[in-house]
Every structure is written in C-alpha cells, then in structure tokens.
Write an enzyme that holds these catalytic residues in place. Structure first.
Site, mmCIF file in Angstrom:
data_model
loop_
_atom_site.group_PDB
_atom_site.id
_atom_site.type_symbol
_atom_site.label_atom_id
_atom_site.label_comp_id
_atom_site.label_asym_id
_atom_site.label_seq_id
_atom_site.Cartn_x
_atom_site.Cartn_y
_atom_site.Cartn_z
ATOM 1 N N VAL A 14 0.941 -1.067 -0.110
ATOM 2 C CA VAL A 14 0.046 0.002 0.028
ATOM 3 C C VAL A 14 0.773 1.196 -0.048
ATOM 4 C CG1 VAL A 14 -1.796 1.469 1.283
ATOM 5 C CG2 VAL A 14 -1.877 -1.157 1.021
ATOM 6 N N ARG A 45 11.449 -0.366 8.130
ATOM 7 C CA ARG A 45 12.335 -1.106 9.109
ATOM 8 C C ARG A 45 13.802 -1.632 8.270
ATOM 9 N NH1 ARG A 45 8.881 -6.039 11.434
ATOM 10 N NH2 ARG A 45 8.331 -6.019 9.300
ATOM 11 N N LYS A 103 -6.678 -1.201 10.401
ATOM 12 C CA LYS A 103 -8.050 -1.422 11.236
ATOM 13 C C LYS A 103 -7.869 -1.922 12.342
ATOM 14 C CE LYS A 103 -7.363 -5.545 8.338
ATOM 15 N NZ LYS A 103 -6.500 -5.425 7.332
ATOM 16 N N GLY A 132 -11.191 -1.342 1.456
ATOM 17 C CA GLY A 132 -10.419 -0.993 0.498
ATOM 18 C C GLY A 132 -10.921 0.393 -0.303
ATOM 19 N N ILE A 134 -13.673 1.162 -1.584
ATOM 20 C CA ILE A 134 -15.254 1.510 -1.443
ATOM 21 C C ILE A 134 -15.378 2.715 -0.593
ATOM 22 C CG2 ILE A 134 -17.313 0.679 -0.870
ATOM 23 C CD1 ILE A 134 -16.260 -2.159 -1.230
ATOM 24 N N GLY A 185 -2.737 -15.376 -4.788
ATOM 25 C CA GLY A 185 -2.250 -14.289 -3.973
ATOM 26 C C GLY A 185 -3.449 -13.648 -3.109
ATOM 27 N N LYS A 203 -12.938 -4.919 11.318
ATOM 28 C CA LYS A 203 -13.680 -3.968 10.263
ATOM 29 C C LYS A 203 -15.315 -3.788 11.127
ATOM 30 C CE LYS A 203 -10.889 -5.294 6.501
ATOM 31 N NZ LYS A 203 -10.698 -6.214 5.019
ATOM 32 N N GLY A 304 -6.113 -4.808 -1.735
ATOM 33 C CA GLY A 304 -4.770 -4.806 -2.884
ATOM 34 C C GLY A 304 -4.238 -3.158 -2.722
#
Length: 429
Positions: A14, A45, A103, A132, A134, A185, A203, A304
């Site tokens: 992300v 890191r 979250k 995501g 939305i 994935g 969530k 994603g």
C-alpha cells in the site's frame, strides 16, 4: 506555494502505491488541495529492501519523522498495534493530522485515538481501514449523519469471499479453495486472520462504532471463521435457494430498557435473491439500512495495493484541505454509548444437519428437544435412508443461547449419531 509535507509510515504494497500515486498525480492533487503535496520522508524497518525508493527519503527513525517541525500530515500504513499507536499519538501531540489504513489499531483503541486527535484539533481519517477503495466510512460518518442507522451487513473480507465463491462454483472443499486462493495471491501464507474472522471482526467494530455512535472494540464482536464450512454445507444452502457468505453484521436493536448494539461475524446462508449473494470473487460489499434513507449498498474492490491507496489519497486530500483552511473535519462521535448485546441474547436462525438412526419416533424426539429449549422449527426434511439417513432442519428465529443449548442436547441423544453441520441463516422469513 509552500508544499504540504507528508510523513509516510510504511512502504509495502500500500505504501509504495501511495508514494507512486502522489508523484504521478502531483499536479491534480495540488489543484484539488490548493497547495502542492510532497513526501517529506518514509519510515521503514529495512531501507535496503526498498532499492526503487529515493534513498534520501528513507529512515528507520519513525518517531523523529512524525515529530519533525516541517511535517504537516502523517500517512500510516504499517499496520498492527505497536509502534503504530505510539507514532499516531506522537503525531497528534505535535499537531499533525493522520490518515491511517490500520483496522486493527482503530478497532483496538479507536476512542482514545479520536480523543487525542480532537484534543489536538487535528484530523484522524481512515477510509482505507475497511473495504479498500469503497467509499463507506465517510458516508457513515458524514453523509448519513442526519439519519438513524438500524443495520449494517457486509462482506468485508475478500479472501474468504473468494474461497466461498469458489466452493459454490466448483463444489470444492475448503482446503482446496484455500490452496487456490493462496496460489493466486488472495490469501496470505498464514491465512488465520482472514479465515478465522479476525480481519472481518476488526472491520465490523469500526463500522458499528461509526454507525451507532457507540465505542465498539474488536473484543466486543462475536466471531466465527469459515474453516468448518464444507462442500456439503454449500450444496445444502443451494438446495434451499441460498449461498454461504462470511458476514459482518452490525445491528441497533430495541429492548425494554433502550436500544443496544449487536455485532457479529460468522458464516451464514443468505437467499440468492439478496444483493450480497451476488458478490463474488474477492470483492466486498456492504448493505446499510437507515430509517429515512432506506436501503443502500456499497460495492467494489475491497483490498489490494492500488484500491487501498486510492482510499488513502482520498483521505489525504480531505485532511490536506482542512490543513490549508485551518479547520478540522467532523470527528467520530460516541455520544450514544449503547450497551453491547451479548451473542447469547441475539436472535438468529440455524440450519442444522443431523446424522440420525432411520427408525420410527426419531423425528418426534428431535422435534421435542427443539421445543424443550423454546426453539420453533421452520422446515424439516429427511435425506437418505438407513445408515445414510440425515435430517436437515431450519429453525425460526430464537436467542442464540437457546439454539446452542439445543445443539448440545442433540449431540447427547442416542438417536442422533452426529450433528454434522450447524450454520446460521440470515434473511429468511
């Protein structure tokens, strides 16, 4: 014009998408905000793992980055509870607004983070934390702020929805569908957070907190995963015109002493006519029921890098605009402070499959057990004969504790060889 400087915490899937989009859309972002946006630094890191990122931006000292005098805004996409919580609190104390996709942290300590942001007069936005790309949280917090929300029901985990969709489409078992999701994935190497419902529970806590103006933590959410869902369960659902989905269900329910909030995550059979039933693959969808607005549905990519980064950038534009004007956006409110209704008191319906002895009187004995616990039977049918005899029962709505006690009693009955399946049912009359 002097640019707004952004500290980016994390540069994984992300974070790297956020970095790229800020660069590619620099002119548009400047036009929408009124000032340019510039990445001031990126906390990671292991800087050596990011050879494609400008090395002068990388730092391992996240705390120094978020407290830098020239930093205006902080974007947090590292996830987890710590050090994210400490970094966000440090950002607030130093007058920085925050955009987060975390979250787990919001579900664990949302009220304290909101209070810290309000005290500092800055923003805390986290659209990317649920579903995501939305647009969902801001409509709940702002667009529907004048309405009374009664119910929020959604598919908020793409991994489990992909698995259940493949089971319905191909007849595969859970393990086979999970292996396919991992290969493509959609599932992590350790899928526990997804398949055991932890991700969806976090969530659900965030959704319930916003929808009902009541602090709800992940620990308040009843949770079941999908690992026990079998190919037979999915086939049985199809026999009664249903499909199986992992649902996050948030409800404001009335009782004699005032309303309470019930929040749960579990697999459930839902009618194929329900809008959520057609949500396939790794997509997310959330169904909202409000007193004045009626029924609303939000649908789209729920995970994603790029979809989540899109939500992060939407929040970044909002908090940057507020920074330019010297204002802050509307904060989440917990004024209602409604009680959390335990799962045991929550009315639900069950779909129960029993492996039984095929002899006279068995059905009457089973029905008597349901009646003893105050559970009414809606439908019953027998599949097979002899050693292969199976009773499939759908109940009417009853408190979950009564249904659980019924199942426990059935397991002790000599005529019941096994309780082969128990799934809740949503949306049946």
């Amino acid at each position: 014009m002097k640019p707004l400087k952004v500290a980016l915490l994390g540069c994984g899937t992300v974070g790297s998408a956020v970095l790229r989009l800020v660069s590619e859309q620099a002119e548009d972002l400047a036009a929408r905000i009124g000032r340019p946006v510039e990445i001031a630094g990126i906390a990671v890191r292991r800087p050596a793992h990011h050879p494609d990122v400008p090395q002068h931006l990388l730092t391992t000292d996240a705390e120094s980055l978020v407290t830098r005098e020239d930093v205006d805004l902080v974007v947090e996409v590292i996830g987890g509870i710590e050090p994210a919580r400490t970094l966000l609190l440090a950002a607030f104390e130093n007058g920085k607004s925050v955009v987060s996709a975390n979250k787990a942290l919001l579900a664990d300590d949302g009220p304290n983070l909101h209070a810290a942001a309000v005290k500092a007069g800055v923003d805390l936005y986290y659209e990317a934390a649920v579903a995501g790309a939305i647009p969902l949280l801001r409509p709940l917090r702002e667009s529907l702020a004048g309405d009374q929300l009664r119910r929020v029901v959604g598919i908020v985990n793409g991994t489990t929805n992909y698995i259940l969709s493949r089971m319905a489409e191909t007849g595969a078992g859970f393990a086979e569908a999970l292996a396919e999701a991992t290969e493509l994935g959609y599932a992590e190497a350790d899928p526990t957070a997804d398949v055991d419902g932890f991700d969806a529970a976090a969530k659900a806590a965030i959704l319930a907190s916003l929808a009902f103006h009541t602090p709800v933590a992940a620990a308040d959410v009843y949770r079941e995963g999908i690992s026990a869902v079998s190919a037979t369960d999915v086939a049985r659902a199809a026999e009664i015109g249903c499909t199986v989905k992992l649902l996050a269900i948030c409800e404001r329910v009335a009782n004699g002493e005032g309303d309470s909030v019930a929040v749960r995550v579990h697999p459930a059979m839902i009618p194929t006519s329900h809008p959520l039933a057609s949500v396939g693959g790794a997509f997310n969808a959330v169904f909202v029921e409000a007193e004045a607005a009626g029924q609303l549905m939000f649908y789209g990519q729920g995970a994603g890098g790029e979809p989540t980064a899109s939500a992060v950038l939407g929040d970044l534009v909002a908090v940057a605009r507020n920074r330019v004007t010297g204002a802050s956006g509307p904060a989440a409110t917990g004024y209602a402070n409604l009680a959390i209704r335990p799962m045991a008191e929550t009315p639900t319906q069950y779909h129960v499959s029993l492996d039984v002895a095929d002899k006279p009187g068995v059905l009457a004995t089973v029905a008597h057990t349901f009646a003893e616990h105050g559970v009414s039977i809606s439908t019953v049918r027998q599949n097979g004969h002899g050693d292969a005899a199976t009773l499939v029962i759908v109940t009417h709505s009853a408190p979950d504790a009564a249904l659980s006690a019924t199942i426990a009693a059935l397991r002790d009955m000599p005529a019941v060889r096994a309780v082969t399946s128990v799934l809740r049912v949503e949306g049946l009359s």
